[in-house]
Design a protein around this motif. Structure first.
Motif, PDB file in Angstrom:
ATOM      1  N   UNK A 506      19.400 -26.879  23.224  1.00 24.98           N
ATOM      2  CA  UNK A 506      18.338 -27.237  21.930  1.00 24.98           C
ATOM      3  C   UNK A 506      16.988 -27.138  23.102  1.00 24.98           C
ATOM      4  N   UNK A 507      17.557 -27.044  24.108  1.00 25.33           N
ATOM      5  CA  UNK A 507      15.947 -27.040  25.047  1.00 25.33           C
ATOM      6  C   UNK A 507      16.500 -26.349  26.454  1.00 25.33           C
ATOM      7  N   UNK A 508      15.395 -26.227  26.835  1.00 29.04           N
ATOM      8  CA  UNK A 508      15.371 -24.987  28.450  1.00 29.04           C
ATOM      9  C   UNK A 508      15.547 -25.704  29.380  1.00 29.04           C
ATOM     10  N   UNK A 509      16.279 -26.340  29.629  1.00 26.33           N
ATOM     11  CA  UNK A 509      17.191 -26.689  31.036  1.00 26.33           C
ATOM     12  C   UNK A 509      16.585 -28.019  30.969  1.00 26.33           C
ATOM     13  N   UNK A 510      17.510 -28.829  32.133  1.00 24.60           N
ATOM     14  CA  UNK A 510      16.807 -30.187  32.522  1.00 24.60           C
ATOM     15  C   UNK A 510      15.410 -30.426  33.015  1.00 24.60           C
ATOM     16  N   UNK A 511      14.625 -31.458  32.450  1.00 26.91           N
ATOM     17  CA  UNK A 511      13.883 -31.399  33.126  1.00 26.91           C
ATOM     18  C   UNK A 511      13.371 -33.012  31.836  1.00 26.91           C
ATOM     19  N   UNK A 512      11.726 -32.585  32.779  1.00 25.76           N
ATOM     20  CA  UNK A 512      10.780 -33.409  31.404  1.00 25.76           C
ATOM     21  C   UNK A 512      10.076 -32.902  30.196  1.00 25.76           C
ATOM     22  N   UNK A 513      10.299 -33.320  29.095  1.00 19.67           N
ATOM     23  CA  UNK A 513       9.451 -32.500  27.958  1.00 19.67           C
ATOM     24  C   UNK A 513       8.257 -33.425  27.147  1.00 19.67           C
ATOM     25  N   UNK A 514       7.522 -33.738  26.907  1.00 17.03           N
ATOM     26  CA  UNK A 514       6.604 -34.027  26.437  1.00 17.03           C
ATOM     27  C   UNK A 514       5.335 -33.994  25.524  1.00 17.03           C
ATOM     28  N   UNK A 515       5.097 -34.353  25.123  1.00 17.69           N
ATOM     29  CA  UNK A 515       4.247 -34.171  23.580  1.00 17.69           C
ATOM     30  C   UNK A 515       3.703 -36.037  23.079  1.00 17.69           C
ATOM     31  N   UNK A 548      12.088 -38.897  15.899  1.00 16.10           N
ATOM     32  CA  UNK A 548      13.077 -38.648  17.282  1.00 16.10           C
ATOM     33  C   UNK A 548      11.836 -38.121  18.092  1.00 16.10           C
ATOM     34  N   UNK A 549      11.530 -39.249  18.780  1.00 13.39           N
ATOM     35  CA  UNK A 549      11.277 -37.980  20.433  1.00 13.39           C
ATOM     36  C   UNK A 549      12.104 -36.446  20.326  1.00 13.39           C
ATOM     37  N   UNK A 550      13.408 -37.063  20.229  1.00 13.89           N
ATOM     38  CA  UNK A 550      14.224 -35.329  20.760  1.00 13.89           C
ATOM     39  C   UNK A 550      13.752 -34.402  19.183  1.00 13.89           C
ATOM     40  N   UNK A 551      13.504 -34.655  18.110  1.00 13.65           N
ATOM     41  CA  UNK A 551      13.133 -33.735  17.614  1.00 13.65           C
ATOM     42  C   UNK A 551      11.862 -33.030  17.480  1.00 13.65           C
ATOM     43  N   UNK A 552      11.242 -34.170  17.760  1.00  7.35           N
ATOM     44  CA  UNK A 552       9.701 -33.135  18.306  1.00  7.35           C
ATOM     45  C   UNK A 552       9.362 -32.192  19.384  1.00  7.35           C
ATOM     46  N   UNK A 553      10.464 -33.216  20.330  1.00 10.43           N
ATOM     47  CA  UNK A 553       9.982 -32.065  21.517  1.00 10.43           C
ATOM     48  C   UNK A 553      10.672 -30.662  21.399  1.00 10.43           C
ATOM     49  N   UNK A 554      11.929 -30.438  20.521  1.00 13.52           N
ATOM     50  CA  UNK A 554      12.683 -29.120  20.118  1.00 13.52           C
ATOM     51  C   UNK A 554      12.033 -28.035  19.520  1.00 13.52           C
ATOM     52  N   UNK A 555      11.173 -29.452  18.495  1.00 14.56           N
ATOM     53  CA  UNK A 555      10.068 -28.772  17.472  1.00 14.56           C
ATOM     54  C   UNK A 555       8.414 -28.108  18.341  1.00 14.56           C
ATOM     55  N   UNK A 556       8.296 -28.724  19.380  1.00 18.02           N
ATOM     56  CA  UNK A 556       7.321 -28.441  19.839  1.00 18.02           C
ATOM     57  C   UNK A 556       5.988 -29.198  18.932  1.00 18.02           C
ATOM     58  N   UNK A 557       6.393 -30.549  19.374  1.00 20.56           N
ATOM     59  CA  UNK A 557       5.140 -32.086  18.737  1.00 20.56           C
ATOM     60  C   UNK A 557       4.490 -31.391  17.346  1.00 20.56           C
TER      61      UNK A 557
END
Length: 762
Positions: A506-515, A548-557
């Motif tokens: 669901x994400x583009x690899x390991x790393x930090x995602x923010x919104x 959920x943070x994991x939802x809004x990260x996947x949907x670009x905020x």
């Protein structure tokens, strides 16, 4: 209509206006109310000036203030649930600027006062009366005390309950805000479900009041306040020590102890400190022993540290483990594969812990303004093992999942309350700031076998979620008839996810995602006090729950903070001293959401919904010792954009009702009989599957004397076979070639009886 920005400016200007315009003969009346046992402040006492009937309410420090023309004042009338009604001659105030009034305990429906001083909280007197009359006997009753709120338990008491209110399936807390002593219970971006609210760290015997309101109309409440909020308040003191021992069906055992720690000299100085502890064990009513264990410890101090300052400190810890039978499919029971109380995967279960520290400082300024400062911290752990689809995805090992997290929660709350008089009009200003920071470590979702053998990791990462909100609430009481409340709230959210799993597609690899995201929530309410028997009100506003943070990260905020807007129109009517009626009709619209599924690790889109409903509350005291309560609720909910017939909201409650009769006697026999009813409801959008309703009754009987009590409490007294939680789920059993979508359920408790012995001592 004012824009949100202009409305904010108006509210701030009103709140900051410190000018007091009074007539030349006006005088300030100030006093404080304390209890006659521990000499601590009593909040929520209604004070009425006679004969003009002007009213106010005591604050957290037990203080009240009037600015009024004293020429015609003859007396002050004090009334409050749980305390005797007092009439204080005005002459006592003439030479005593800091009068202290001592309130003695008493419980009766007659103490409920309908006046303009209490109009802004149309539910509080009902909830206070219910607690005083019915009490809270166990952890399940902690939430059932709220009219119209239903709960369902998937794991026999180990996990947070599923909550239903006002047409919402709140899951474990998504659309209802739960708090205790000002500290939030809900957990955003939780491993199991958004807003997860496990209140089992509250020892039921320590609850003094439960304040609740329905709807999203209150500026002081932010995240998760869509269907409403529930605020638990623990007792500041006890007039005796307590040891309570319970035991009964299914090898159930419970021990509770509450002990005061201060002597009479310290109590006389307005200090209180006690400790409480609870041990609970049960094998449960399922065919596979639940081995449920829970331990709670709680301590609370409240004391006067200066003339106008009270400090409150509390700390608690919870430890709990359990096995569970989980949800089972209808076909497994009807075919005889398992019994109604059996299990497909008997290795389900979990463990959880939570430790809290909560500090509050209440400060009354010389002009009567009140400042509240609060700091809180929680350390939390959760490890849950469930299996909802059995062998649908993995026909060899099965579909058991593990949901795990460790969390630190830090927060700060501030509130400033100021009263300004404009002639006979009274403006009450509430300004506040709320903040919290949630830090989770290694939030995990994995496929497992026998709980701890990981077959496939699905999600693994650290979540950082911050929320800061400011609010202003202005209540203008024009006279003893009309009041207007305008509120505005602004919230800022920061979301960060540190993905540690390279195979997370669901994400583009390991790393930090923010919104991040912001939301402005306006509120407006109008109250009209017709007479001493009737009030009507209209409340409206906008609220939200975070996703959920994991939802809004996947949907670009997108849809970080889906808003909910609605209104209530209601009335409170007290035709006699011993009958109280409350009716409300309401509407709620919730915007489309992107929801993280904690069971699958995927993001699901839910459509826009609308709900409309009716609430009815009856409280009746035919004679002094008998208390009758009935709550009935109707909700009609639908998806807005789905075709007709495909627009049902799965599991949304339609008709529900709770009630009972309580016989209260300080010495001798007392007890009660209660029922709860939930109607059939749709389990799918097209109503092709139905979640069956139920009617269950409970009873309690006690023999009480001054220093002991013997009681028996029975659950499901008619031994009804009922389904407590139900879901439409696609499953495959071992050996089946095809999957089936049908109702999967957790059975409700069988008949269960517990005998208790309590000992009270100084």
């Amino acid at each position: 209509m004012l824009s949100p920005i202009k409305l904010r400016l108006v509210l701030v200007l009103l709140a900051c206006n410190c000018t007091t315009f009074v007539l030349s003969q006006n005088q300030t009346l100030s006093a404080k109310v304390i209890s006659n046992t521990y000499k601590l402040p009593v909040e929520g006492i209604t004070v009425t000036l006679l004969p003009e009937n002007s009213t106010t309410i005591t604050n957290e420090n037990g203080q009240f203030h009037f600015i009024t023309n004293t020429a015609s004042i003859t007396a002050l009338l004090l009334s409050g649930i749980g305390y005797e009604t007092l009439e204080i001659p005005f002459a006592r105030f003439k030479n005593n600027a800091t009068l202290t009034i001592v309130a003695a305990p008493s419980t009766t429906l007659n103490a409920v006062v309908i006046n303009s001083g209490t109009i802004s909280n149309q539910y509080k007197q009902i909830s206070t009366l219910d607690i005083k009359m019915r009490g809270v006997a166990n952890s399940q009753e902690v939430l059932r005390i709220v009219p119209g709120l239903f709960i369902g338990q998937h794991q026999g008491g180990g996990k947070a309950e599923q909550i239903f209110i006002r047409g919402f399936d709140c899951d474990h807390g998504t659309d209802i805000s739960l708090n205790v002593d000002g500290m939030p219970i809900n957990m955003p971006s939780h491993a199991h479900g958004q807003g997860y609210a496990d209140a089992h760290f509250i020892i039921p015997e320590t609850i003094e009041t439960v304040d609740f309101k329905k709807g999203a109309y209150y500026a002081e409440k932010g995240n998760f306040d869509t269907g409403g909020f529930v605020d638990f308040k623990t007792a500041n003191s006890f007039d005796h020590n307590l040891i309570k021992v319970e035991g009964g069906s299914f090898n159930t055992k419970r021990i509770v102890g509450i002990f005061n720690l201060l002597n009479d000299k310290q109590v006389a100085k307005q200090q209180s400190w006690y400790v409480a502890s609870e041990y609970n064990y049960s094998d449960g009513y399922f065919e596979n022993p639940q081995n449920f264990y829970r331990f709670n410890f709680f301590t609370k101090y409240k004391g006067k540290i200066s003339e106008n300052n009270f400090l409150q400190f509390s700390a608690s810890t919870l430890q709990s483990t359990w096995n569970a039978s989980g949800q089972i499919p209808d076909r497994a029971v009807s075919s005889g594969l398992i019994g109604f109380y059996g299990a497909i995967d008997p290795t389900e279960g979990g463990s959880t812990s939570r430790t809290n520290v909560n500090t509050q400082l209440f400060t009354t300024l010389s002009n009567g303004d009140l400042l509240k400062n609060q700091l809180f911290y929680s350390n939390y752990a959760f490890d849950l093992h469930t299996n909802f689809t059995f062998f649908l995805n993995d026909p060899i090992n099965g579909d058991q999942i593990r949901q795990k997290e460790n969390r630190n929660l830090l927060g700060y709350n501030f509130n400033y309350n100021h009263v300004t008089y404009f002639g006979t009009a009274k403006l009450t200003s509430d300004l506040g700031f709320n903040s919290r920071l949630d830090l989770t470590t290694n939030s995990e979702l994995s496929n497992t076998v026998n709980r701890f053998t990981v077959i496939k990791p699905i999600k693994l990462g650290d979540i950082t979620e911050g929320n800061a909100g400011i609010y202003a609430s202005e209540t203008l009481k024009f006279n003893e008839k009309w009041s207007l409340n305008l509120g505005l709230r602004f919230d800022q959210f920061f979301n960060q996810y540190n993905n540690k799993l390279a195979t997370d597609t669901t994400l583009n690899g390991v790393g930090v995602y923010k919104t991040n995201a912001t939301i402005v929530s306006p509120k407006m309410s109008v109250y009209y006090h017709i007479n001493n028997k009737t009030q009507v009100y209209f409340t409206s506003g906008k609220g939200f729950h975070s996703n959920d943070t994991r939802a809004v990260i996947v949907t670009n905020g997108k849809e970080v903070l889906p808003p909910a807007t609605g209104f209530d129109f209601g009335t409170i009517f007290k035709p006699t001293d011993h009958l109280l009626l409350h009716f409300a009709t309401w509407y709620m619209n919730l915007k489309q959401e992107f929801v993280y599924s904690g069971d699958g690790g995927i993001v699901e889109i839910t459509g826009q919904t609308k709900r409309i409903g009716l609430d009815m509350t009856v409280r009746y005291e035919p004679i002094k010792s008998v208390y009758i309560d009935i709550d009935s609720n109707y909700a009609h909910g639908r998806y807005v954009n789905n075709p007709k017939g495909q627009d049902y909201i799965p599991l949304a409650p339609v008709w529900s009702s709770t009630g009972g009769i309580t016989y209260k006697n300080k010495n001798g026999m007392n007890g009660g009989l209660r029922y709860r009813y939930l109607s059939d409801r749709a389990a799918t959008e097209d109503y092709s599957l139905r979640a069956k309703g139920y009617f269950v009754s409970d009873a309690v009987l006690n023999y009480t004397k001054s220093n002991y009590e013997i009681g028996i409490r029975a659950t499901n007294i008619f031994n009804t076979k009922w389904k407590e939680t139900q879901f439409a789920t696609e499953t495959r059993l071992q050996g089946e070639s095809n999957a089936t979508t049908e109702i999967c359920f957790t059975s409700g408790t069988k008949f269960m009886a517990l005998v208790s012995v309590s000992y009270f001592f100084k």
